[in-house]
Design a protein around this motif. Structure first.
Motif, PDB file in Angstrom:
ATOM      1  N   PHE A  78       0.826  -1.205   0.000  1.00 19.26           N
ATOM      2  CA  PHE A  78       0.000   0.000   0.000  1.00 19.26           C
ATOM      3  C   PHE A  78       0.860   1.255   0.000  1.00 19.26           C
ATOM      4  N   ALA A  79       0.409   2.250  -0.766  1.00 19.36           N
ATOM      5  CA  ALA A  79       0.946   3.603  -0.683  1.00 19.36           C
ATOM      6  C   ALA A  79      -0.149   4.514  -0.165  1.00 19.36           C
ATOM      7  N   ILE A  80       0.209   5.407   0.747  1.00 20.82           N
ATOM      8  CA  ILE A  80      -0.736   6.415   1.227  1.00 20.82           C
ATOM      9  C   ILE A  80      -0.424   7.717   0.518  1.00 20.82           C
ATOM     10  N   VAL A  81      -1.417   8.257  -0.180  1.00 23.88           N
ATOM     11  CA  VAL A  81      -1.247   9.520  -0.891  1.00 23.88           C
ATOM     12  C   VAL A  81      -1.998  10.599  -0.117  1.00 23.88           C
ATOM     13  N   GLY A  82      -1.236  11.496   0.496  1.00 24.58           N
ATOM     14  CA  GLY A  82      -1.803  12.529   1.357  1.00 24.58           C
ATOM     15  C   GLY A  82      -1.514  12.222   2.814  1.00 24.58           C
ATOM     16  N   ALA A  83      -0.618  13.008   3.422  1.00 27.73           N
ATOM     17  CA  ALA A  83      -0.181  12.724   4.800  1.00 27.73           C
ATOM     18  C   ALA A  83      -0.859  13.651   5.804  1.00 27.73           C
ATOM     19  N   GLY A  84      -2.168  13.846   5.636  1.00 25.30           N
ATOM     20  CA  GLY A  84      -2.920  14.733   6.512  1.00 25.30           C
ATOM     21  C   GLY A  84      -3.504  14.028   7.719  1.00 25.30           C
ATOM     22  N   GLU A 134       1.306  -4.343   3.633  1.00 27.48           N
ATOM     23  CA  GLU A 134       2.600  -3.726   3.881  1.00 27.48           C
ATOM     24  C   GLU A 134       2.551  -2.272   3.416  1.00 27.48           C
ATOM     25  N   LEU A 135       3.018  -1.367   4.250  1.00 25.92           N
ATOM     26  CA  LEU A 135       3.070   0.049   3.888  1.00 25.92           C
ATOM     27  C   LEU A 135       4.406   0.314   3.211  1.00 25.92           C
ATOM     28  N   THR A 136       4.369   0.587   1.908  1.00 25.28           N
ATOM     29  CA  THR A 136       5.614   0.684   1.139  1.00 25.28           C
ATOM     30  C   THR A 136       5.900   2.079   0.595  1.00 25.28           C
ATOM     31  N   ALA A 137       4.991   3.049   0.828  1.00 34.56           N
ATOM     32  CA  ALA A 137       5.253   4.402   0.325  1.00 34.56           C
ATOM     33  C   ALA A 137       4.304   5.407   0.958  1.00 34.56           C
ATOM     34  N   ILE A 138       4.812   6.629   1.156  1.00 36.61           N
ATOM     35  CA  ILE A 138       4.007   7.774   1.586  1.00 36.61           C
ATOM     36  C   ILE A 138       4.218   8.877   0.556  1.00 36.61           C
ATOM     37  N   VAL A 139       3.133   9.511   0.123  1.00 42.17           N
ATOM     38  CA  VAL A 139       3.210  10.557  -0.884  1.00 42.17           C
ATOM     39  C   VAL A 139       2.573  11.835  -0.344  1.00 42.17           C
ATOM     40  N   ASP A 140       3.302  12.931  -0.412  1.00 31.13           N
ATOM     41  CA  ASP A 140       2.739  14.239  -0.081  1.00 31.13           C
ATOM     42  C   ASP A 140       3.631  15.305  -0.709  1.00 31.13           C
ATOM     43  N   GLU A 141       3.005  16.336  -1.264  1.00 27.25           N
ATOM     44  CA  GLU A 141       3.789  17.394  -1.901  1.00 27.25           C
ATOM     45  C   GLU A 141       4.612  18.168  -0.884  1.00 27.25           C
ATOM     46  N   GLN A 163       7.126  17.582   1.686  1.00 22.03           N
ATOM     47  CA  GLN A 163       7.990  16.465   2.023  1.00 22.03           C
ATOM     48  C   GLN A 163       8.098  16.241   3.523  1.00 22.03           C
ATOM     49  N   GLU A 164       8.062  17.329   4.293  1.00 23.23           N
ATOM     50  CA  GLU A 164       8.172  17.192   5.755  1.00 23.23           C
ATOM     51  C   GLU A 164       7.006  16.376   6.325  1.00 23.23           C
ATOM     52  N   LYS A 165       5.809  16.576   5.782  1.00 21.12           N
ATOM     53  CA  LYS A 165       4.643  15.824   6.249  1.00 21.12           C
ATOM     54  C   LYS A 165       4.783  14.348   5.897  1.00 21.12           C
ATOM     55  N   SER A 174       9.081   3.902   8.508  1.00 20.01           N
ATOM     56  CA  SER A 174      10.005   4.580   7.587  1.00 20.01           C
ATOM     57  C   SER A 174       9.987   4.039   6.155  1.00 20.01           C
ATOM     58  N   PRO A 175       8.808   3.900   5.545  1.00 21.29           N
ATOM     59  CA  PRO A 175       8.783   3.539   4.121  1.00 21.29           C
ATOM     60  C   PRO A 175       9.287   4.706   3.279  1.00 21.29           C
ATOM     61  N   PRO A 176       9.632   4.492   2.017  1.00 17.80           N
ATOM     62  CA  PRO A 176      10.078   5.577   1.134  1.00 17.80           C
ATOM     63  C   PRO A 176       8.987   6.639   0.969  1.00 17.80           C
ATOM     64  N   THR A 177       9.413   7.872   0.746  1.00 21.03           N
ATOM     65  CA  THR A 177       8.465   8.969   0.537  1.00 21.03           C
ATOM     66  C   THR A 177       8.637   9.549  -0.863  1.00 21.03           C
ATOM     67  N   PHE A 178       7.538  10.085  -1.376  1.00 19.77           N
ATOM     68  CA  PHE A 178       7.526  10.672  -2.717  1.00 19.77           C
ATOM     69  C   PHE A 178       6.714  11.968  -2.671  1.00 19.77           C
ATOM     70  N   ARG A 179       6.989  12.859  -3.621  1.00 19.59           N
ATOM     71  CA  ARG A 179       6.307  14.154  -3.640  1.00 19.59           C
ATOM     72  C   ARG A 179       4.995  14.137  -4.410  1.00 19.59           C
ATOM     73  N   ASN A 180       4.839  13.210  -5.349  1.00 24.63           N
ATOM     74  CA  ASN A 180       3.630  13.194  -6.163  1.00 24.63           C
ATOM     75  C   ASN A 180       3.403  11.806  -6.746  1.00 24.63           C
ATOM     76  N   MET A 181       2.257  11.640  -7.414  1.00 25.38           N
ATOM     77  CA  MET A 181       1.903  10.344  -7.972  1.00 25.38           C
ATOM     78  C   MET A 181       2.871   9.905  -9.064  1.00 25.38           C
ATOM     79  N   GLU A 182       3.354  10.843  -9.846  1.00 30.22           N
ATOM     80  CA  GLU A 182       4.280  10.497 -10.926  1.00 30.22           C
ATOM     81  C   GLU A 182       5.541   9.849 -10.369  1.00 30.22           C
ATOM     82  N   GLN A 183       6.095  10.447  -9.305  1.00 28.14           N
ATOM     83  CA  GLN A 183       7.271   9.849  -8.671  1.00 28.14           C
ATOM     84  C   GLN A 183       6.952   8.477  -8.096  1.00 28.14           C
ATOM     85  N   LEU A 184       5.800   8.358  -7.463  1.00 24.22           N
ATOM     86  CA  LEU A 184       5.412   7.080  -6.867  1.00 24.22           C
ATOM     87  C   LEU A 184       5.324   5.990  -7.917  1.00 24.22           C
ATOM     88  N   LEU A 185       4.639   6.282  -8.998  1.00 22.18           N
ATOM     89  CA  LEU A 185       4.423   5.264 -10.021  1.00 22.18           C
ATOM     90  C   LEU A 185       5.701   4.920 -10.773  1.00 22.18           C
TER      91      LEU A 185
END
Length: 347
Positions: A7-13, A30-37, A39-41, A51-62
């Motif tokens: 699973f990737a979570i898009v939006g760290a609110g 399994e939590l394998t990615a967090i996405v939020d524009e 980056q600190e969030k 501590s899964p990998p983090t990404f700034r947007n969907m394009e980076q995630l995919l």
């Protein structure tokens, strides 16, 4: 799909920790990615949950993430964009409520998932409580007889600081509405699920207290397709917030319950009230962070099983849109001052 669904979570609110907690506690997830524009969030959420990998947007995630399913936790007005992008990339979707904020958005989300052969599941965790399940079962078994009234009282409180905490809150473009579309949509879903389709509505809705575009207080009178009547009251202006309350009455009995359990269970057959049901469940009436993650776990588990069994999730996109269609009809009635009839496919 690997042994564990990634699973990737898009939006760290605010809502994202409930998704993260449900995922990491599930033996087949399994939590394998967090996405939020911001980056600190993303990094803060990742640090809290393995501590899964983090990404700034969907394009980076995919491009660089290992993911089978995407949890959509962005503002409501962005649900369509994230869902369609995920579906086109062959990823299953676990979308926070509401499914979308327009009929067009929901059409495109459902079609994208169907066309690309992925599952679309939606988060309506109030359906997973024992009170909801027992009430639904009683209705289906005819214990209440012909239904005559079905009411939902959704009286929440949100502070001025809450609406100022994020620029999207309280806007038509990204929140899609106020007390009904954001907080009250759970209860709208419940009462429609219990009572069946709605034939028509007449409503009032306005921002009475908060300086926002959308409603903070709403009332609607409903006529259900089965001939019963009902009322929906939704607010973020009731201080202190009240637990959500559902009242269902039929010719042979009545059931009333809230977030803290059953208040009334009486039928002509004299059946004893259910025991052992949930009590004192935190429901976020005053604080959106005070919500149990149990329902998210149940629905994550269901999505995993739906993929394995190649079936529809418990709350599919088609099912989830019904509550939004009803809210959109309420808004139309409030704008026009007229009764609005709903069609089988929406307003």
């Amino acid at each position: 799909m690997t042994k564990k669904m990634r699973f990737a979570i898009v939006g760290a609110g605010v809502i994202s920790p409930l998704h993260a907690r449900a995922i990491i506690n599930h033996p087949e997830a399994e939590l394998t990615a967090i996405v939020d524009e911001v980056q600190e969030k993303a990094e803060a959420l990742a640090k809290e949950f393995g501590s899964p990998p983090t990404f700034r947007n969907m394009e980076q995630l995919l491009q660089g993430g290992e993911v089978d399913a995407v949890c959509v936790c962005v503002p409501s007005g962005l649900h369509r964009d994230i869902t369609v992008a995920a579906a086109r990339a062959g990823k299953h979707v676990f979308c926070e409520k509401p499914l979308g904020i327009t009929a067009k958005d929901m059409d495109e989300m459902i079609e994208a998932c169907r066309t690309n052969g992925v599952k679309l599941a939606t988060v309506f965790q109030k359906r997973t409580t024992q009170e909801a399940l027992l009430t639904k079962k009683a209705i289906e078994e005819g214990k209440l007889g012909k239904l005559v009234l079905g009411d939902a009282y959704l009286k929440y409180f949100r502070s001025r600081e809450y609406y100022k905490s994020a620029g999207w809150r309280g806007t038509w473009a990204l929140d899609g509405g106020g007390a009904l579309m954001n907080q009250g949509v759970h209860g709208v879903d419940i009462i429609r699920w219990m009572m069946g389709d709605v034939e028509s509505v007449f409503a009032y809705a306005s921002p009475l207290i908060h300086d926002i575009e959308v409603e903070d207080t709403a009332v609607a009178v409903l006529k259900y397709a089965n001939g019963a009547y009902g009322v929906i009251q939704g607010a973020t202006t009731v201080n202190p917030g009240q637990e959500a309350r559902f009242e269902i009455h039929g010719e042979h009995g009545s059931i009333v319950y809230g977030d803290s359990g059953f208040k009334v269970w009486k039928t002509v057959d004299g059946e004893a009230a259910p025991i052992g049901t949930q009590k004192g469940t935190a429901d976020g009436t005053d604080d959106p962070r005070a919500i149990s993650a149990d329902g998210h776990y149940i629905l994550i588990d269901d999505l995993i099983k739906a993929v394995k069994e190649n079936r529809e999730p418990l709350i599919s996109g088609e099912e989830a849109r019904k509550s939004v269609d009803l809210i959109l009809a309420i808004y139309e009635s409030a704008r026009t001052g007229r009764e609005v009839r709903l069609q089988p496919g929406g307003v």
